[in-house]
Scaffold this motif. Sequence first.
Motif, PDB file in Angstrom:
ATOM      1  N   GLN A  66       5.503   2.889  26.244  1.00  0.00           N
ATOM      2  CA  GLN A  66       5.383   3.682  27.462  1.00  0.00           C
ATOM      3  C   GLN A  66       5.334   5.172  27.115  1.00  0.00           C
ATOM      4  O   GLN A  66       4.532   5.924  27.676  1.00  0.00           O
ATOM      5  CB  GLN A  66       6.548   3.395  28.405  1.00  0.00           C
ATOM      6  N   GLN A  67       6.138   5.586  26.158  1.00  0.00           N
ATOM      7  CA  GLN A  67       6.148   6.991  25.746  1.00  0.00           C
ATOM      8  C   GLN A  67       4.774   7.413  25.206  1.00  0.00           C
ATOM      9  O   GLN A  67       4.275   8.489  25.533  1.00  0.00           O
ATOM     10  CB  GLN A  67       7.225   7.209  24.690  1.00  0.00           C
ATOM     11  N   GLU A  68       4.140   6.546  24.404  1.00  0.00           N
ATOM     12  CA  GLU A  68       2.810   6.853  23.865  1.00  0.00           C
ATOM     13  C   GLU A  68       1.758   6.889  24.970  1.00  0.00           C
ATOM     14  O   GLU A  68       0.872   7.746  24.969  1.00  0.00           O
ATOM     15  CB  GLU A  68       2.426   5.829  22.794  1.00  0.00           C
ATOM     16  N   ALA A  69       1.867   5.966  25.922  1.00  0.00           N
ATOM     17  CA  ALA A  69       0.922   5.948  27.044  1.00  0.00           C
ATOM     18  C   ALA A  69       1.077   7.208  27.889  1.00  0.00           C
ATOM     19  O   ALA A  69       0.086   7.807  28.326  1.00  0.00           O
ATOM     20  CB  ALA A  69       1.140   4.691  27.888  1.00  0.00           C
ATOM     21  N   GLU A  70       2.316   7.632  28.108  1.00  0.00           N
ATOM     22  CA  GLU A  70       2.556   8.854  28.883  1.00  0.00           C
ATOM     23  C   GLU A  70       2.032  10.088  28.153  1.00  0.00           C
ATOM     24  O   GLU A  70       1.461  10.988  28.770  1.00  0.00           O
ATOM     25  CB  GLU A  70       4.056   9.017  29.169  1.00  0.00           C
ATOM     26  N   LYS A  71       2.191  10.110  26.848  1.00  0.00           N
ATOM     27  CA  LYS A  71       1.665  11.238  26.064  1.00  0.00           C
ATOM     28  C   LYS A  71       0.141  11.287  26.166  1.00  0.00           C
ATOM     29  O   LYS A  71      -0.447  12.358  26.339  1.00  0.00           O
ATOM     30  CB  LYS A  71       2.102  11.100  24.611  1.00  0.00           C
ATOM     31  N   LEU A  72      -0.501  10.118  26.087  1.00  0.00           N
ATOM     32  CA  LEU A  72      -1.958  10.049  26.206  1.00  0.00           C
ATOM     33  C   LEU A  72      -2.404  10.522  27.587  1.00  0.00           C
ATOM     34  O   LEU A  72      -3.318  11.344  27.709  1.00  0.00           O
ATOM     35  CB  LEU A  72      -2.456   8.617  25.963  1.00  0.00           C
ATOM     36  N   ALA A  73      -1.752  10.020  28.628  1.00  0.00           N
ATOM     37  CA  ALA A  73      -2.158  10.340  30.004  1.00  0.00           C
ATOM     38  C   ALA A  73      -1.724  11.733  30.442  1.00  0.00           C
ATOM     39  O   ALA A  73      -2.273  12.273  31.399  1.00  0.00           O
ATOM     40  CB  ALA A  73      -1.588   9.298  30.964  1.00  0.00           C
ATOM     41  N   GLY A  74      -0.736  12.290  29.758  1.00  0.00           N
ATOM     42  CA  GLY A  74      -0.256  13.618  30.135  1.00  0.00           C
ATOM     43  C   GLY A  74       0.566  13.625  31.403  1.00  0.00           C
ATOM     44  O   GLY A  74       0.665  14.652  32.077  1.00  0.00           O
ATOM     45  N   THR A  75       1.158  12.479  31.747  1.00  0.00           N
ATOM     46  CA  THR A  75       1.978  12.372  32.946  1.00  0.00           C
ATOM     47  C   THR A  75       2.912  11.177  32.824  1.00  0.00           C
ATOM     48  O   THR A  75       2.704  10.299  31.975  1.00  0.00           O
ATOM     49  CB  THR A  75       1.104  12.234  34.215  1.00  0.00           C
ATOM     50  N   ARG A  76       3.916  11.139  33.693  1.00  0.00           N
ATOM     51  CA  ARG A  76       4.828   9.987  33.716  1.00  0.00           C
ATOM     52  C   ARG A  76       4.078   8.764  34.217  1.00  0.00           C
ATOM     53  O   ARG A  76       3.182   8.867  35.055  1.00  0.00           O
ATOM     54  CB  ARG A  76       6.002  10.263  34.647  1.00  0.00           C
ATOM     55  N   LEU A  77       4.448   7.607  33.668  1.00  0.00           N
ATOM     56  CA  LEU A  77       3.823   6.341  34.057  1.00  0.00           C
ATOM     57  C   LEU A  77       4.903   5.315  34.352  1.00  0.00           C
ATOM     58  O   LEU A  77       6.024   5.407  33.836  1.00  0.00           O
ATOM     59  CB  LEU A  77       2.915   5.829  32.939  1.00  0.00           C
ATOM     60  N   ALA A  78       4.558   4.349  35.155  1.00  0.00           N
ATOM     61  CA  ALA A  78       5.473   3.248  35.472  1.00  0.00           C
ATOM     62  C   ALA A  78       5.616   2.344  34.254  1.00  0.00           C
ATOM     63  O   ALA A  78       4.837   2.433  33.292  1.00  0.00           O
ATOM     64  CB  ALA A  78       4.939   2.463  36.666  1.00  0.00           C
ATOM     65  N   ASP A  79       6.600   1.472  34.311  1.00  0.00           N
ATOM     66  CA  ASP A  79       6.821   0.507  33.228  1.00  0.00           C
ATOM     67  C   ASP A  79       5.577  -0.343  33.001  1.00  0.00           C
ATOM     68  O   ASP A  79       4.757  -0.531  33.908  1.00  0.00           O
ATOM     69  CB  ASP A  79       8.001  -0.414  33.561  1.00  0.00           C
ATOM     70  N   ALA A  80       5.500  -0.888  31.803  1.00  0.00           N
ATOM     71  CA  ALA A  80       4.365  -1.731  31.421  1.00  0.00           C
ATOM     72  C   ALA A  80       4.265  -2.959  32.311  1.00  0.00           C
ATOM     73  O   ALA A  80       5.276  -3.539  32.704  1.00  0.00           O
ATOM     74  CB  ALA A  80       4.517  -2.178  29.971  1.00  0.00           C
ATOM     75  N   PRO A 164      -6.318  12.859  21.739  1.00  0.00           N
ATOM     76  CA  PRO A 164      -5.188  11.941  21.970  1.00  0.00           C
ATOM     77  C   PRO A 164      -5.591  10.462  21.867  1.00  0.00           C
ATOM     78  O   PRO A 164      -4.819   9.641  21.348  1.00  0.00           O
ATOM     79  CB  PRO A 164      -4.719  12.291  23.384  1.00  0.00           C
ATOM     80  N   LEU A 165      -6.797  10.103  22.332  1.00  0.00           N
ATOM     81  CA  LEU A 165      -7.259   8.711  22.205  1.00  0.00           C
ATOM     82  C   LEU A 165      -7.425   8.321  20.735  1.00  0.00           C
ATOM     83  O   LEU A 165      -7.011   7.235  20.323  1.00  0.00           O
ATOM     84  CB  LEU A 165      -8.585   8.510  22.950  1.00  0.00           C
ATOM     85  N   MET A 166      -8.037   9.211  19.950  1.00  0.00           N
ATOM     86  CA  MET A 166      -8.234   8.901  18.523  1.00  0.00           C
ATOM     87  C   MET A 166      -6.893   8.795  17.797  1.00  0.00           C
ATOM     88  O   MET A 166      -6.702   7.905  16.963  1.00  0.00           O
ATOM     89  CB  MET A 166      -9.123   9.956  17.860  1.00  0.00           C
ATOM     90  N   LYS A 167      -5.964   9.671  18.121  1.00  0.00           N
ATOM     91  CA  LYS A 167      -4.638   9.630  17.485  1.00  0.00           C
ATOM     92  C   LYS A 167      -3.922   8.316  17.820  1.00  0.00           C
ATOM     93  O   LYS A 167      -3.360   7.664  16.947  1.00  0.00           O
ATOM     94  CB  LYS A 167      -3.805  10.828  17.926  1.00  0.00           C
ATOM     95  N   LEU A 168      -3.959   7.932  19.081  1.00  0.00           N
ATOM     96  CA  LEU A 168      -3.311   6.674  19.475  1.00  0.00           C
ATOM     97  C   LEU A 168      -4.014   5.480  18.831  1.00  0.00           C
ATOM     98  O   LEU A 168      -3.360   4.520  18.416  1.00  0.00           O
ATOM     99  CB  LEU A 168      -3.286   6.537  20.998  1.00  0.00           C
ATOM    100  N   ALA A 169      -5.330   5.526  18.704  1.00  0.00           N
ATOM    101  CA  ALA A 169      -6.074   4.439  18.059  1.00  0.00           C
ATOM    102  C   ALA A 169      -5.645   4.278  16.595  1.00  0.00           C
ATOM    103  O   ALA A 169      -5.510   3.165  16.102  1.00  0.00           O
ATOM    104  CB  ALA A 169      -7.573   4.698  18.152  1.00  0.00           C
ATOM    105  N   ARG A 170      -5.418   5.405  15.904  1.00  0.00           N
ATOM    106  CA  ARG A 170      -4.946   5.321  14.511  1.00  0.00           C
ATOM    107  C   ARG A 170      -3.574   4.653  14.444  1.00  0.00           C
ATOM    108  O   ARG A 170      -3.316   3.830  13.570  1.00  0.00           O
ATOM    109  CB  ARG A 170      -4.867   6.720  13.899  1.00  0.00           C
ATOM    110  N   THR A 171      -2.707   5.026  15.373  1.00  0.00           N
ATOM    111  CA  THR A 171      -1.368   4.422  15.417  1.00  0.00           C
ATOM    112  C   THR A 171      -1.455   2.922  15.670  1.00  0.00           C
ATOM    113  O   THR A 171      -0.810   2.130  14.983  1.00  0.00           O
ATOM    114  CB  THR A 171      -0.524   5.096  16.523  1.00  0.00           C
ATOM    115  N   VAL A 172      -2.273   2.534  16.627  1.00  0.00           N
ATOM    116  CA  VAL A 172      -2.421   1.120  16.979  1.00  0.00           C
ATOM    117  C   VAL A 172      -3.032   0.328  15.820  1.00  0.00           C
ATOM    118  O   VAL A 172      -2.578  -0.778  15.508  1.00  0.00           O
ATOM    119  CB  VAL A 172      -3.262   0.968  18.261  1.00  0.00           C
ATOM    120  N   ALA A 173      -4.048   0.894  15.154  1.00  0.00           N
ATOM    121  CA  ALA A 173      -4.665   0.198  14.016  1.00  0.00           C
ATOM    122  C   ALA A 173      -3.645  -0.086  12.927  1.00  0.00           C
ATOM    123  O   ALA A 173      -3.678  -1.132  12.279  1.00  0.00           O
ATOM    124  CB  ALA A 173      -5.827   1.022  13.459  1.00  0.00           C
ATOM    125  N   GLY A 174      -2.691   0.816  12.746  1.00  0.00           N
ATOM    126  CA  GLY A 174      -1.632   0.604  11.759  1.00  0.00           C
ATOM    127  C   GLY A 174      -0.644  -0.465  12.155  1.00  0.00           C
ATOM    128  O   GLY A 174       0.086  -0.988  11.308  1.00  0.00           O
TER     129      GLY A 174
END
Length: 176
Positions: A66-80, A164-174
Amino acid sequence: MRFLTPARLAVSAVAVAALAACGATAPTAAPPVPAPATEAGPPTEPADAPEPVDAPPVDACALVSQQEAEKLAGTRLADAVPGGESCSYTGPVSGPLAQVEIYVGDGAKKILDIDRDLDHEFETLSGLGDEAYLEDGAVFVHASGVWVAIRLVRLDDPAAYREPLMKLARTVAGRI
């Protein structure tokens, strides 16, 4: 693979009827023959072939926190909200409009294929998994035989979310 045509079905029915009229039964497979006795012990039953082991499914919600999704979106998000091979994080009803979606497996690949059919523009990302592609608002990664799609819904300029999308994609690929 042979299909039963009406002619084959009729021949089969006649053969079964003829066997039944003669009091015969259809042949059956011979029972398994036990292995011979060895010095190690009594005969054993033949071993069944081991079932192929499928790779354990990848949990889409475990790939992006959730923290990574919020960082990507630039706003607070509801639970998964998990959904089979997908996971969604949505923005609050009071706004701003935001949603992060993660798809794993065949569904992720299908989204990529549909976007290609719709002539979306893609940038090939090198050094990220086995292959990876970026388009406005989405990134697709193929690593270790698994496809992952991360989609971001925002009303802002998609260019603001490329890094931010590319950074998160690198994290997910790992993590795959």
